[in-house]
Design a protein around this motif. Structure first.
Motif, short mmCIF file in Angstrom:
data_model
loop_
_atom_site.label_atom_id
_atom_site.label_comp_id
_atom_site.label_asym_id
_atom_site.label_seq_id
_atom_site.Cartn_x
_atom_site.Cartn_y
_atom_site.Cartn_z
N ILE A 247 0.88 -1.17 0.00
CA ILE A 247 0.00 0.00 0.00
C ILE A 247 0.91 1.22 0.00
N GLU B 122 0.53 5.30 -0.15
CA GLU B 122 -0.26 6.53 -0.18
C GLU B 122 0.64 7.64 0.35
N GLU C 75 -3.52 13.94 12.43
CA GLU C 75 -3.35 13.09 11.25
C GLU C 75 -1.87 12.78 11.03
N ALA D 80 0.77 4.67 4.53
CA ALA D 80 -0.63 5.08 4.50
C ALA D 80 -0.90 6.12 5.58
N THR D 81 -1.84 7.01 5.30
CA THR D 81 -2.26 7.97 6.32
C THR D 81 -3.09 7.26 7.39
N GLY E 166 -5.88 8.27 8.52
CA GLY E 166 -7.29 8.29 8.10
C GLY E 166 -7.63 7.12 7.22
N ALA E 167 -6.74 6.76 6.30
CA ALA E 167 -6.98 5.62 5.43
C ALA E 167 -7.05 4.33 6.23
N VAL E 168 -6.18 4.18 7.21
CA VAL E 168 -6.18 2.96 8.03
C VAL E 168 -7.43 2.90 8.88
N ARG E 169 -7.90 4.04 9.39
CA ARG E 169 -9.14 4.04 10.17
C ARG E 169 -10.32 3.56 9.34
N ARG E 170 -10.37 3.97 8.08
CA ARG E 170 -11.47 3.50 7.22
C ARG E 170 -11.40 1.99 7.04
N LEU E 171 -10.22 1.45 6.87
CA LEU E 171 -10.06 0.00 6.74
C LEU E 171 -10.42 -0.71 8.05
#
Length: 280
Positions: free
Chosen positions: A138, A140, A240, A266-267, A269-274
């Motif tokens: 990944i 980002e 963030e 990865a940020t 925020g992206a990991v939180r969404r996952l």
């Protein structure tokens, strides 16, 4: 699913607690303190009720320190890791200088360097000299704002030598950099005292031995390793952050849908969404 509900849970209730027990017993055995295991387990059982993974892992390692009667039980092993880390860092620095100090390459190499560990359940050692060139599964990479201080929340001894090359790459691209590090020992992580003795980069020593990312609230933050990531996920007030790590445990690998040990950029925020998708 509310974020408040997520903050009361470990990423995986069973496997993360199993990792805690396995990790701390492994610490005792490596430090030749196995005779202390029965008493230690009685105290450790109370920490299994902690709602915070970060609190449980930090407090349990402090139990290890107390039993070992040492402020830094892994000091000897960390010296060995630094020897390896400096050797790898020299190769990384030569490569990055040849690229004109490309930041994307510096971030990839710093993520790949997050391969050393002692305590992750199911951890599989990999030769750092080969692993350093692994590409992220990944990737980002956001634009790093000009004018902001870049903080690197460092992780393990040895790989921190590569983090300092990342700091050089950032400075070569016009950024001001500070290294954020725990004041007290935690597993094989580098401490502020260690870093101050070997680098000319400004060092920010965060309180105690919780993950440094919990104490950073300004600038652009680059955080190394699983502990910094999990601390970020637990605390919605944390700024963030860009995370560089390996998916060294099956829980993180499953959550991010990558092979075990895969490098990740990865940020938060992206990991939180996952994570939200993983917990549904």
């Amino acid at each position: 699913m509310s974020w408040r509900w997520l903050t009361t849970l470990w990423i995986d209730e069973k496997l993360c607690r199993l990792c805690l027990v396995s990790s701390r017993l492994s610490d005792l055995y490596r430090l030749n303190l196995d005779s202390e295991a029965p008493r230690f387990l009685r105290e450790l059982s109370e920490l299994l009720e902690e709602q915070s993974r970060t609190e449980a892992f930090t407090k349990s390692f402090n139990l290890v320190r107390r039993i070992a009667r040492s402020k830094d039980p892994y000091a000897g092993y960390k010296r060995e890791l630094w020897t390896l880390g400096w050797r790898i860092a020299r190769r990384v620095k030569g490569y990055l200088k040849a690229t004109g100090w490309r930041l994307d390459e510096a971030l990839r190499l710093a993520a790949a360097a997050n391969i050393i560990d002692t305590s992750v359940l199911g951890y599989e050692p990999v030769d750092l000299e080969k692993a350093i060139w692994d590409r992220p599964w990944i990737e980002e990479i956001p634009e790093i704002p000009r004018g902001e201080i870049v903080y690197i929340a460092v992780d393990n001894a040895g790989e921190a030598a590569v983090d300092m090359v990342l700091a050089e790459a950032l400075r070569a691209n016009g950024y001001k950099v500070k290294l954020a590090v725990r004041s007290e020992s935690y597993e094989i992580d580098v401490t502020g005292e260690e870093l101050e003795s070997i680098t000319g980069i400004e060092v920010v020593k965060t309180p105690g031995n919780k993950p440094p990312v919990l104490y950073l609230n300004e600038g652009f933050i680059i955080a190394k390793g699983i502990a910094n990531l999990e601390a970020y996920l637990e605390d919605k007030e944390v700024k963030e952050t860009l995370h560089l790590l390996r998916a060294k445990c099956s829980v993180i690998a499953t959550m991010l849908k990558v092979p075990k040990n895969a490098p990740i950029i990865a940020t938060g925020g992206a990991v939180r969404r996952l994570l939200n998708m993983y917990n549904k």
